[in-house]
Enzyme design. Structure first.
Site, PDB file in Angstrom:
ATOM      1  N   ALA A  20       0.842  -1.200   0.000  1.00 58.83           N
ATOM      2  CA  ALA A  20       0.000   0.000   0.000  1.00 58.83           C
ATOM      3  C   ALA A  20       0.880   1.253   0.000  1.00 58.83           C
ATOM      4  O   ALA A  20       1.947   1.258   0.619  1.00 58.83           O
ATOM      5  CB  ALA A  20      -0.921  -0.012   1.214  1.00 58.83           C
TER       6      ALA A  20
ATOM      7  N   CYS B  99      12.103   5.933   2.645  1.00 58.62           N
ATOM      8  CA  CYS B  99      12.064   7.358   2.283  1.00 58.62           C
ATOM      9  C   CYS B  99      12.612   8.198   3.435  1.00 58.62           C
ATOM     10  O   CYS B  99      12.029   9.205   3.826  1.00 58.62           O
ATOM     11  CB  CYS B  99      10.654   7.792   1.899  1.00 58.62           C
ATOM     12  SG  CYS B  99       9.369   7.310   3.064  1.00 58.62           S
TER      13      CYS B  99
ATOM     14  N   ASP C  60       9.536  -2.111   0.540  1.00 58.03           N
ATOM     15  CA  ASP C  60       9.428  -0.673   0.811  1.00 58.03           C
ATOM     16  C   ASP C  60       8.874  -0.525   2.229  1.00 58.03           C
ATOM     17  O   ASP C  60       7.676  -0.420   2.433  1.00 58.03           O
ATOM     18  CB  ASP C  60       8.516  -0.006  -0.219  1.00 58.03           C
ATOM     19  CG  ASP C  60       8.534   1.500  -0.113  1.00 58.03           C
ATOM     20  OD1 ASP C  60       9.596   2.070   0.204  1.00 58.03           O
ATOM     21  OD2 ASP C  60       7.474   2.131  -0.324  1.00 58.03           O
TER      22      ASP C  60
END
Length: 465
Positions: free
Chosen positions: A262, A390, A335
């Site tokens: 997601a 990130c 991720d």
């Protein structure tokens, strides 16, 4: 007289005492506590300032400024080509086409074969050093500058996919007989670990079309346009988020696992490459799974063959003991949840730097390590895992990779090698849109105003055994 003097002194000190209390500063009322975003910025100044040195003021300004986007053309939309021409007329260029160049088709096969031959030799060399640690130790003593562990090698083995996974293997996992054991992560497993590294050859999927404005161009993309059935012809994506999918090096009929899928942007990118035969999207939170499902319903037409490639799962990717999918996928994208530096300095809602989320933020490296450990267990021998965050934090980037590699080797007998991202970094830097910071492992995209992408950290690992 003495009584009068004593009374006067008492009155004098009483006045000072009451004056001090009366005008005492009320800190709690006049100096409110800092917001989570302000605390995050102070934290980054303290830790990132020394890390990035002279680059930090530029990176800091980039974090505090709006980020820039790429337009990913949705080739599943019926009139995407017309809208692609509109963006071209606005001055947006096809980023990957400009990198590939006109002569790629003629040169790629020759270069691939050359690099593959070098890779085969280097792979055998690395395996020999791993199986003979005494030899590796002697080599390290004679060549301290990582002559072996950081030597140039070449592309890993181009191996065909082992075929499509059955629905049973996807639901139940493979090889779960002797892998279910609890592993304690301390965060110090990676101390002293040296990961072998080899050069890696990249080619960019022909089916991917990504539009970007040139560096320092202040134009924004218009709202995505839709075809007659309501499917948008493109969507906007932070430029840093493109790199993990490119780093996967997807090949025809690969099976792909997106462990923390997601909101779905990277899974959709992989689908648009027309290369994977199966894309398994996993997320543990129901709200995020719903977000992922809505993204697929929005951008993938109901009558498209692509919709059949997707499999949605709800598993806790951080649970090492109960994870049951072993050697099941050709490629795995990891991720992971992180401190999301850009959001941390710009919004207070859900900010991990709030007082109530301190422990959750401190536990992130352990959580990330467990997820990466499960990813390395899930990939087939010869397959690759791409780890991405990130954040700019080394404790969530390189340290996690080192810890996970040490854990899987010591507890599960899994041997890995790092794939160099030098070619990818070189190509993206030459576009003028990306700025990178040197890291011991992987690659780190740092924000800067002329083309404000990232931050995005990526590291690619290939499983050797």
């Amino acid at each position: 007289m003495s009584c009068l003097r004593q009374s006067s002194q008492s009155f004098y000190f009483t006045q000072i005492r009451w004056k001090t209390v009366k005008f005492k500063t009320k800190i709690a009322k006049t100096k409110p506590l800092k917001t989570p975003s302000a605390q995050a910025l102070d934290h980054f100044d303290f830790y990132y300032g020394p890390l990035f040195g002279k680059k930090w003021p530029s990176i800091r300004l980039g974090l505090l400024s709006p980020n820039r986007y790429l337009a990913v053309m949705n080739t599943m939309s019926r009139n995407w080509q017309a809208h692609d021409e509109i963006l071209s007329d606005m001055g947006a260029k096809d980023l990957l086409a400009s990198i590939r160049g006109k002569a790629e088709d003629q040169a790629i096969e020759t270069k691939r074969k050359s690099v593959e031959e070098k890779a085969n030799r280097e792979t055998q060399k690395v395996k020999h050093e791993i199986s003979n640690p005494s030899t590796s130790t002697n080599t390290e003593d004679s060549e301290p500058d990582e002559a072996i562990f950081r030597s140039a090698a070449g592309l890993g083995e181009f191996r065909a996919s082992a075929g499509e996974l059955s629905s049973g293997s996807l639901q139940m996992g493979l090889g779960q007989s002797n892998q279910n054991k609890n592993v304690e992560i301390t965060g110090f497993e990676g101390e002293g670990v040296r990961i072998p590294k080899r050069d890696h050859f990249f080619y960019y999927p022909q089916a991917l079309h990504v539009r970007s404005f040139d560096r320092a161009v202040l134009l924004d993309f218009p709202a995505p346009m839709k075809d007659e059935v309501g499917v948008p012809s493109y969507w906007l994506l932070d430029g840093g988020s493109l790199l993990p999918v490119l780093a996967l090096g997807l090949q025809k009929d690969d099976s792909l696992l997106d462990m923390c899928a997601a909101p779905g942007g990277k899974s959709l990118l992989a689908a648009l490459s027309n290369l994977p035969s199966k894309i398994v999207c996993n997320d543990f939170k129901l709200a995020r799974l719903g977000q992922l499902k809505r993204a697929l319903m929005t951008y993938v037409p109901e009558d498209s063959e692509t919709i059949d490639k997707f499999v949605l799962k709800r598993k806790d990717a951080s649970d090492v003991k109960t994870w049951d999918e072993f050697e099941a996928y050709d490629k795995v994208l990891v991720d992971v949840p992180c401190s999301t530096d850009r959001l941390s300095v710009s919004t207070d809602d859900g900010n991990l730097f709030s007082t109530g989320s301190t422990q959750q933020r401190l536990d992130l490296p352990v959580l990330q390590t467990k997820i990466l450990v499960n990813a390395l267990r899930s990939v087939k021998v010869g397959g690759s895992v791409v780890y991405s965050t990130c954040t700019l934090s080394p404790s969530q980037n390189e340290a996690v990779v080192e810890n996970a590699v040490a854990v899987v080797r010591n507890d599960f007998g899994i041997v890995t090698v790092e794939e160099s991202l030098h070619q990818l970094v070189s190509h993206m830097t030459s576009s003028g849109l990306y700025r990178f910071h040197d890291t011991p492992l992987g690659a780190l995209v740092v924000p800067f105003l002329p083309s404000n992408f990232g931050p995005m950290y990526i590291c690619k690992l290939t499983r050797l055994q």
